[in-house]
Motif scaffolding. Structure first.
Motif, PDB file in Angstrom:
ATOM      1  N   SER A 169     -17.358   1.831   2.744  1.00  0.00           N
ATOM      2  CA  SER A 169     -18.483   1.822   3.676  1.00  0.00           C
ATOM      3  C   SER A 169     -19.582   0.858   3.240  1.00  0.00           C
ATOM      4  O   SER A 169     -20.142   0.122   4.066  1.00  0.00           O
ATOM      5  CB  SER A 169     -19.046   3.238   3.850  1.00  0.00           C
ATOM      6  N   VAL A 173     -20.977  -2.713   5.221  1.00  0.00           N
ATOM      7  CA  VAL A 173     -22.338  -3.036   5.642  1.00  0.00           C
ATOM      8  C   VAL A 173     -22.876  -4.252   4.886  1.00  0.00           C
ATOM      9  O   VAL A 173     -23.607  -5.076   5.460  1.00  0.00           O
ATOM     10  CB  VAL A 173     -23.274  -1.819   5.506  1.00  0.00           C
ATOM     11  N   TYR A 176     -21.457  -7.325   6.565  1.00  0.00           N
ATOM     12  CA  TYR A 176     -22.132  -7.557   7.849  1.00  0.00           C
ATOM     13  C   TYR A 176     -23.506  -8.190   7.635  1.00  0.00           C
ATOM     14  O   TYR A 176     -23.860  -9.176   8.304  1.00  0.00           O
ATOM     15  CB  TYR A 176     -22.273  -6.248   8.609  1.00  0.00           C
ATOM     16  N   LEU A 250     -30.970  -3.034   2.066  1.00  0.00           N
ATOM     17  CA  LEU A 250     -29.988  -1.976   2.305  1.00  0.00           C
ATOM     18  C   LEU A 250     -30.402  -0.762   1.485  1.00  0.00           C
ATOM     19  O   LEU A 250     -30.502  -0.841   0.259  1.00  0.00           O
ATOM     20  CB  LEU A 250     -28.589  -2.443   1.894  1.00  0.00           C
ATOM     21  N   ALA A 282     -31.283  -1.592   6.643  1.00  0.00           N
ATOM     22  CA  ALA A 282     -30.080  -0.830   6.974  1.00  0.00           C
ATOM     23  C   ALA A 282     -29.976   0.362   6.031  1.00  0.00           C
ATOM     24  O   ALA A 282     -30.588   0.389   4.955  1.00  0.00           O
ATOM     25  CB  ALA A 282     -28.836  -1.709   6.861  1.00  0.00           C
ATOM     26  N   HIS A 284     -27.370   4.218   5.208  1.00  0.00           N
ATOM     27  CA  HIS A 284     -26.019   4.769   5.084  1.00  0.00           C
ATOM     28  C   HIS A 284     -26.049   6.247   5.438  1.00  0.00           C
ATOM     29  O   HIS A 284     -26.949   6.968   5.013  1.00  0.00           O
ATOM     30  CB  HIS A 284     -25.498   4.587   3.651  1.00  0.00           C
ATOM     31  N   THR A 298     -29.777   0.528  11.792  1.00  0.00           N
ATOM     32  CA  THR A 298     -28.408   0.105  11.495  1.00  0.00           C
ATOM     33  C   THR A 298     -27.931   0.854  10.265  1.00  0.00           C
ATOM     34  O   THR A 298     -28.650   0.961   9.263  1.00  0.00           O
ATOM     35  CB  THR A 298     -28.361  -1.413  11.252  1.00  0.00           C
ATOM     36  N   THR A 299     -26.705   1.366  10.316  1.00  0.00           N
ATOM     37  CA  THR A 299     -26.239   2.228   9.243  1.00  0.00           C
ATOM     38  C   THR A 299     -24.715   2.255   9.217  1.00  0.00           C
ATOM     39  O   THR A 299     -24.049   1.545   9.973  1.00  0.00           O
ATOM     40  CB  THR A 299     -26.807   3.654   9.431  1.00  0.00           C
ATOM     41  N   VAL A 300     -24.163   3.060   8.322  1.00  0.00           N
ATOM     42  CA  VAL A 300     -22.722   3.319   8.283  1.00  0.00           C
ATOM     43  C   VAL A 300     -22.528   4.813   8.478  1.00  0.00           C
ATOM     44  O   VAL A 300     -23.119   5.621   7.758  1.00  0.00           O
ATOM     45  CB  VAL A 300     -22.086   2.881   6.948  1.00  0.00           C
ATOM     46  N   LEU A 337     -19.310   1.051  10.708  1.00  0.00           N
ATOM     47  CA  LEU A 337     -20.577   0.336  10.879  1.00  0.00           C
ATOM     48  C   LEU A 337     -21.175   0.657  12.245  1.00  0.00           C
ATOM     49  O   LEU A 337     -20.501   0.583  13.274  1.00  0.00           O
ATOM     50  CB  LEU A 337     -20.348  -1.164  10.759  1.00  0.00           C
TER      51      LEU A 337
END
Length: 343
Positions: A169, A173, A176, A250, A282, A284, A298-300, A337
């Protein structure tokens, strides 16, 4: 005149005219008695407003139909969501879930395990605190009660661990973010509370190095489970100092990212892609609140459903086989994602 209050199963058997063994069989599994008998029992339950003392029943049974579910914190919607999925699967399998929250403290986690011992559960599903957990005490509990760990792993404890593939994961990200802009720095606590955070840091470093970038760790002060407060406080300090070597951050988890987004707003920084944006952020987990931040995060995503179902099914299979697994299992599910406005 109302019916007298029924105090125990013996009294209920007397007034209903149904034998105590038949009642015990019904309360253990309603489908184990004939339909006509089941209807008589249910009519009597309604008439006399009797509810059995499940705790007392459990004390008299070698194997109960109770499964304990212990999570780090019931105020966190992430754990509420995954616990609800697990409860659904436990109930569908014919067991009674007992959900307990550890309030982020070792003392409450141990108290939860001691309380479960009193209920003589058939098994337990445990998301341990991790770093602050009393590992010898948890090992002792797992030696006494069939236990499957989920979300956070403690090596070699429990019969299985079901969780997320943090390597996959985080790699997803990071790739990306590097593909769409500056390589990200990694925002985390110096002493992570959850073991997943350490795995995510390791995955971030290896992903950056593989892509030819220098890892940038932003390790901030903070302890416990107040991630949003830590993200806001330390994010405010970080952004006000203007020492960032990248415009992309992140975060180790979504809750830290939510605090960082608030800090960026207070600093007057626009977050997202495109003209006028000074920062990309971003996270998670795909925390339930991440789709409602401003901008959306934006995340996973973790596969809540698969983790919950597999955890419950693994434990139930272990209980019903009445035999320990040949070896400890680890089952990891890939993340997905989720691209939103913040990056």
């Amino acid at each position: 005149m109302s019916e007298p209050k029924i105090k125990n199963m013996d009294e209920f058997a007397s007034v209903s005219g149904i034998s105590r063994p038949t009642l015990s069989k019904y309360f253990n599994n309603p489908d184990s008695v004939r339909k006509s008998t089941r209807e008589r029992i249910e009519e009597a339950l309604e008439k006399f407003d009797y509810r059995p003392n499940l705790y007392a029943m459990n004390q008299n049974r070698r194997l109960t139909k109770t499964i304990g579910i212990v999570v780090p914190n019931l105020t966190d919607p992430f754990f509420v969501k995954i616990a609800r999925h697990i409860e659904d699967h436990v109930i569908a399998a014919g067991y009674r879930p007992v959900l307990l929250g550890s309030h982020g403290t070792q003392e409450q986690e141990l108290e939860n395990l001691n309380n479960l011992r009193l209920l003589k559960p058939a098994g337990a599903l445990l998301a341990p605190l991790g770093r602050v957990s009393d590992k010898p005490q948890i090992q002792q509990f797992c030696d006494e009660v069939p236990t499957v760990l989920f979300d956070a792993n403690i090596e070699d404890i429990g019969e299985a661990f079901i969780g997320s593939n943090n390597q996959q994961s985080i790699t997803t990200v990071v790739e990306y973010l590097c593909r769409t802009g500056d390589a990200p720095a990694f925002f985390e606590m110096k002493t992570p509370t959850n073991p997943n955070a350490v795995k995510r840091r390791t995955a971030y470093i290896s992903s950056m190095e593989r892509l030819g970038h220098l890892p940038q760790l932003i390790q901030v002060d903070g302890d416990g489970w107040d991630f949003e407060e830590i993200g806001f406080r330390e994010g405010t300090r970080l952004l006000s100092e203007r020492h960032l070597k990248t415009d992309t951050i992140l975060c180790s988890n979504d809750r830290l990212a939510i605090g960082l987004l608030s800090a960026a707003y207070q600093q007057g920084l626009r977050v997202g892609l495109g003209d006028g944006c000074a920062l990309r952020v971003a996270g998670h987990d795909d925390h339930p609140f991440s789709r409602y931040t401003c901008p959306t995060l934006t995340t996973v995503s973790q596969d809540y459903s698969a983790i919950a179902q597999t955890s419950a099914e693994t434990l139930v299979a272990r209980i019903e086989s009445n035999r320990a697994l040949d070896s400890r299992r680890e089952i990891l599910f890939d993340g997905k994602l989720v691209m939103r406005g913040s990056a």
